[in-house]
Design an enzyme around this catalytic site. Structure first.
Site, PDB file in Angstrom:
ATOM      1  N   LYS A 115      -4.582  -6.005   2.223  1.00  0.00           N
ATOM      2  CA  LYS A 115      -5.009  -6.821   1.634  1.00  0.00           C
ATOM      3  C   LYS A 115      -4.741  -8.765   2.396  1.00  0.00           C
ATOM      4  CE  LYS A 115      -2.581  -5.297  -2.804  1.00  0.00           C
ATOM      5  NZ  LYS A 115      -3.493  -4.389  -2.734  1.00  0.00           N
ATOM      6  N   GLU A 199       4.711 -12.480  -1.734  1.00  0.00           N
ATOM      7  CA  GLU A 199       3.351 -13.584  -2.923  1.00  0.00           C
ATOM      8  C   GLU A 199       4.927 -14.487  -3.971  1.00  0.00           C
ATOM      9  OE1 GLU A 199       0.732 -11.534  -4.237  1.00  0.00           O
ATOM     10  OE2 GLU A 199      -0.593 -11.273  -3.448  1.00  0.00           O
ATOM     11  N   HIS A 234       2.754  -1.816 -12.716  1.00  0.00           N
ATOM     12  CA  HIS A 234       1.325  -2.350 -12.236  1.00  0.00           C
ATOM     13  C   HIS A 234       0.416  -2.411 -12.444  1.00  0.00           C
ATOM     14  CE1 HIS A 234       4.584  -5.677 -11.184  1.00  0.00           C
ATOM     15  NE2 HIS A 234       5.577  -4.528 -10.059  1.00  0.00           N
ATOM     16  N   ARG A 291     -15.178  -0.118  -4.624  1.00  0.00           N
ATOM     17  CA  ARG A 291     -15.456   0.963  -5.033  1.00  0.00           C
ATOM     18  C   ARG A 291     -15.668   0.632  -6.973  1.00  0.00           C
ATOM     19  NH1 ARG A 291     -10.682   1.864  -8.225  1.00  0.00           N
ATOM     20  NH2 ARG A 291      -9.355   1.301  -7.564  1.00  0.00           N
TER      21      ARG A 291
HETATM   22  P1  ADP Z   1      -8.634   0.506 -10.797  1.00  0.00           P
HETATM   23  O1  ADP Z   1      -8.141  -0.540 -10.563  1.00  0.00           O
HETATM   24  O2  ADP Z   1     -10.330   1.221 -10.692  1.00  0.00           O
HETATM   25  O3  ADP Z   1      -8.122   0.271 -12.035  1.00  0.00           O
HETATM   26  P2  ADP Z   1      -6.249   2.157 -10.299  1.00  0.00           P
HETATM   27  O4  ADP Z   1      -5.100   1.656  -9.394  1.00  0.00           O
HETATM   28  O5  ADP Z   1      -6.178   2.811 -11.047  1.00  0.00           O
HETATM   29  O6  ADP Z   1      -8.415   1.673 -10.548  1.00  0.00           O
HETATM   30  O7  ADP Z   1      -7.050   3.283  -9.159  1.00  0.00           O
HETATM   31  C1  ADP Z   1      -7.714   4.411  -9.417  1.00  0.00           C
HETATM   32  C2  ADP Z   1      -7.859   5.679  -8.979  1.00  0.00           C
HETATM   33  O8  ADP Z   1      -6.908   4.994  -6.761  1.00  0.00           O
HETATM   34  C3  ADP Z   1      -6.127   6.063  -9.146  1.00  0.00           C
HETATM   35  O9  ADP Z   1      -6.455   8.125  -9.299  1.00  0.00           O
HETATM   36  C4  ADP Z   1      -4.843   6.176  -8.207  1.00  0.00           C
HETATM   37  O10 ADP Z   1      -4.053   6.810  -7.998  1.00  0.00           O
HETATM   38  C5  ADP Z   1      -5.606   5.490  -7.056  1.00  0.00           C
HETATM   39  N1  ADP Z   1      -5.892   4.786  -6.214  1.00  0.00           N
HETATM   40  C6  ADP Z   1      -6.315   3.602  -5.470  1.00  0.00           C
HETATM   41  N2  ADP Z   1      -4.805   2.957  -4.252  1.00  0.00           N
HETATM   42  C7  ADP Z   1      -4.846   3.879  -4.447  1.00  0.00           C
HETATM   43  C8  ADP Z   1      -4.162   3.776  -3.099  1.00  0.00           C
HETATM   44  N3  ADP Z   1      -4.271   2.737  -1.770  1.00  0.00           N
HETATM   45  N4  ADP Z   1      -3.212   5.365  -2.226  1.00  0.00           N
HETATM   46  C9  ADP Z   1      -3.874   6.311  -2.974  1.00  0.00           C
HETATM   47  N5  ADP Z   1      -4.708   6.139  -4.278  1.00  0.00           N
HETATM   48  C10 ADP Z   1      -5.650   4.991  -4.621  1.00  0.00           C
HETATM   49  P1  ADP Z   2      -2.674  -2.940  -6.293  1.00  0.00           P
HETATM   50  O1  ADP Z   2      -3.739  -3.037  -4.695  1.00  0.00           O
HETATM   51  O2  ADP Z   2      -2.138  -2.521  -6.696  1.00  0.00           O
HETATM   52  O3  ADP Z   2      -4.270  -2.804  -7.113  1.00  0.00           O
HETATM   53  P2  ADP Z   2      -2.306  -5.682  -6.785  1.00  0.00           P
HETATM   54  O4  ADP Z   2      -2.316  -6.487  -5.854  1.00  0.00           O
HETATM   55  O5  ADP Z   2      -3.863  -5.448  -7.329  1.00  0.00           O
HETATM   56  O6  ADP Z   2      -2.555  -4.290  -6.226  1.00  0.00           O
HETATM   57  O7  ADP Z   2      -1.436  -5.869  -7.531  1.00  0.00           O
HETATM   58  C1  ADP Z   2      -1.470  -5.074  -8.683  1.00  0.00           C
HETATM   59  C2  ADP Z   2      -1.300  -5.920 -10.461  1.00  0.00           C
HETATM   60  O8  ADP Z   2       0.638  -5.989  -9.354  1.00  0.00           O
HETATM   61  C3  ADP Z   2      -0.679  -6.796 -10.677  1.00  0.00           C
HETATM   62  O9  ADP Z   2      -2.634  -6.123 -12.130  1.00  0.00           O
HETATM   63  C4  ADP Z   2      -0.067  -7.819 -11.495  1.00  0.00           C
HETATM   64  O10 ADP Z   2       0.335  -6.982 -12.221  1.00  0.00           O
HETATM   65  C5  ADP Z   2       0.782  -7.256 -10.528  1.00  0.00           C
HETATM   66  N1  ADP Z   2       0.902  -8.814  -9.750  1.00  0.00           N
HETATM   67  C6  ADP Z   2       0.463  -8.346  -8.682  1.00  0.00           C
HETATM   68  N2  ADP Z   2       1.025  -9.399  -7.083  1.00  0.00           N
HETATM   69  C7  ADP Z   2       1.044 -10.834  -8.834  1.00  0.00           C
HETATM   70  C8  ADP Z   2       1.745 -11.470  -7.866  1.00  0.00           C
HETATM   71  N3  ADP Z   2       1.843 -12.643  -6.743  1.00  0.00           N
HETATM   72  N4  ADP Z   2       2.381 -11.987  -9.417  1.00  0.00           N
HETATM   73  C9  ADP Z   2       3.176 -11.638 -10.439  1.00  0.00           C
HETATM   74  N5  ADP Z   2       2.122 -10.187 -10.681  1.00  0.00           N
HETATM   75  C10 ADP Z   2       1.791  -9.626  -9.598  1.00  0.00           C
END
Ligand code: ADP
Ligand code: ADP
Ligand code: MG
Length: 491
Positions: A115, A199, A234, A291
């Site tokens: 990130k 953040e 989340h 992806r």
């Molecule tokens: P999307 O953003 O497509 O909704 P999700 O966060 O739901 O993605 O993740 C999609 C799939 O990838 C899930 O099976 C989740 O467990 C897996 N996944 C996503 N990021 C990671 C990670 N950093 N490590 C392991 N599994 C991950």
């Molecule tokens: P991941 O790799 O686990 O998907 P993200 O950065 O995409 O991580 O964050 C996943 C979720 O966490 C977001 O969809 C949101 O709901 C919450 N989130 C992430 N960053 C923030 C923030 N700065 N403030 C509030 N909610 C957040």
């Protein structure tokens, strides 16, 4: 490209194979012990067993997958989502073996996989960022000072995080040290990388993301937004396109930013740029997923574009066949992730056999699934059973149709998120479009799921009692203290 190996399982493996088959491309499935009889194995033209059930002994073994390509003559690998889909080392291994990975370059994957390096790349294009630290922080005292400057509440995030894991909200300075230690140790054990950053915690945020496609000729287009704000832990449960709240002007601005983020790493293939939006409609870059996304079908339904076919064409070196201004939004789509989880019990995964499994049908209904009646949901993998994806001419029709489809969907033997989905569709805050990522926490009470069944049971009990008491007035079947009698309503 004559043959593609799909390095995944479940609904996404089938979904990819279907598009490949339509393009006249042969498919190879890989499977673990637990998936011996899985639908993706039966659907593929060929299938290769790659090991025991745990994913680190099968679906995560890059060597075995490359060996399966050698055995079957597959020239390309589609990694789906999860598993190896965002693994830059695997992407390099595939390339070195002379095979094609259907996805971006290993370099793009590597930069966007972290990130912090993702933010550094995006900053070159002046993309708005959530206030916070731009580098990993290790010194607790310094980190605390930065957190105070940013202003509480803040979020400590794992740079290598994903899937909603590795995030800690800190409400005030007093809690900071303890939370930081927990965050670092969680990040180390979950991702093998303890780097964390800070953040500002946006208080009423929406999760809005933009689908992009880039080709090897330097063309990058966006396919509009998805609103994925209905989340638990989340993690997304319900997604829709387009967003019910943002204006076309903001959507266009976000689309342009997403293209710039993709351009910062010369992105090729399908990807998603995620933003968080505050209640003033200011948006900030969160991360890029390199992806195909779980929720990609809602974009397919409103644009008419098959994203998997586009991925395959791009991997073959073809230029994207349409221009940005040829794309338009048509209608509205909503997806419900049908998880084997119990919403009444904190959405904890449920295990068991699909005793009844009957999917909904009819206009505007798409079900992407990987199971059939009688199958067991393996405990080794993601508990998602299916995706119920609905298309309507407008949002209202999509909501009504989703409710109808949920009613038709019959699953017994396992707790699912279907009833929860109906609760959301009928909730005025969801209907109004004015919901944020706290929707589930604020409005969902497990009790809401049971009223309907209890009403039916109550009616049945009262009918039986009336029938019986007509025969024999002396012996009431239900005592005055029974639950049903106490909760008796006029019927
Ligand atoms: P999307 O953003 O497509 O909704 P999700 O966060 O739901 O993605 O993740 C999609 C799939 O990838 C899930 O099976 C989740 O467990 C897996 N996944 C996503 N990021 C990671 C990670 N950093 N490590 C392991 N599994 C991950
Ligand atoms: P991941 O790799 O686990 O998907 P993200 O950065 O995409 O991580 O964050 C996943 C979720 O966490 C977001 O969809 C949101 O709901 C919450 N989130 C992430 N960053 C923030 C923030 N700065 N403030 C509030 N909610 C957040
Ligand atoms: Mg994310």
């Amino acid at each position: 490209m004559h043959k593609i190996l799909v390095a995944n399982r479940g609904e996404i493996a089938l979904r990819i194979m279907r598009s490949a088959r339509e393009m006249g491309i042969k498919t190879v499935a890989v499977y673990s012990d637990a998936d011996r009889n899985a639908l993706h194995v039966r659907y593929a033209d060929e299938a290769v067993h790659i090991g025991p059930s745990p994913s680190n002994k099968s679906y995560l073994c890059g060597d075995k997958i490359i060996e399966a390509c050698r055995q079957t003559g597959a020239e390309a690998i589609h990694p789906g989502y999860g598993f190896l889909s965002e693994n830059a080392a695997f992407a390099r291994q595939v390339k070195a073996a002379g095979l094609i990975l259907i996805g971006p370059s290993p370099e793009a994957m590597e930069i966007m996989g972290n990130k912090l390096s993702a933010k550094a790349a995006a900053l070159k294009y002046h993309i708005p960022m959530v206030p916070g630290t731009e580098e990993a922080i290790t010194d607790v005292a310094e980190a605390k000072q930065r957190a105070i400057e940013v202003g509480f509440p803040i979020l400590i995030k794992a740079a290598a995080g994903g899937g909603g894991k590795g995030m800690r909200v800190v409400e005030n300075a007093a809690d900071f040290e303890e939370q930081m230690h927990v965050a670092v140790s969680e990040a180390t054990s979950a991702f093998g990388d303890g780097s964390v950053f800070i953040e500002r915690y946006i208080s009423s945020p929406k999760h809005i993301e933009i689908q992009v496609l880039g080709d090897s000729h330097g063309n990058i287009v966006h396919l509009f937004e998805r609103d994925c704000s209905v989340q638990r832990r989340h993690q997304k449960v319900i997604e829709e396109a387009p967003s019910a709240t943002i204006t076309p002007a903001i959507s266009a601005k976000m689309g342009k930013c997403a293209i710039d983020v993709a351009r910062s790493v010369n992105y090729t293939g399908a990807g998603t740029v995620e933003f968080i939006m505050d209640d003033q409609l200011n948006f900030y870059f969160l991360e890029m997923n390199t992806r195909l996304q779980v929720e990609h079908p809602v974009t397919e339904l409103i644009t008419g574009i098959d994203l998997v076919k586009e991925q395959i064409k791009i991997a073959r070196g073809e230029a994207i066949s349409f221009k940005q201004d040829e794309l338009a939004i048509n209608g509205h789509a909503i997806e419900l992730r049908v998880y084997a989880e119990d919403p009444a019990n904190n959405f904890l995964p449920d295990i068991g056999t699909l005793q009844t499994y009957i999917t909904p049908k009819g206009a505007g209904v798409r079900v992407d699934d990987g199971f059939e009646q009688g199958m067991e949901i393996p405990i080794y993998y993601d508990p998602m059973i299916a995706k119920l994806i609905i298309y309507g001419k407008d949002r209202n029709e999509a909501i009504e149709r989703m409710t109808r489809a949920i009613d038709e969907y019959q699953i017994t033997g396992i707790a699912t998120t279907l009833g929860f989905g109906k609760f959301v569709m009928q909730h005025e805050v969801f209907i109004s479009g004015k919901f944020d990522t706290h929707f589930v926490k604020e409005y969902f009470k497990p009790k809401a799921l049971h009223t309907e069944n209890e009403d039916e049971a109550l009616i049945a009990a009262l009918i039986i009692q009336r029938l019986l008491s007509a025969k024999s007035r002396e012996v009431p079947l239900l005592s005055e203290n029974s639950y049903w009698v106490k909760n008796r309503k006029e019927i």
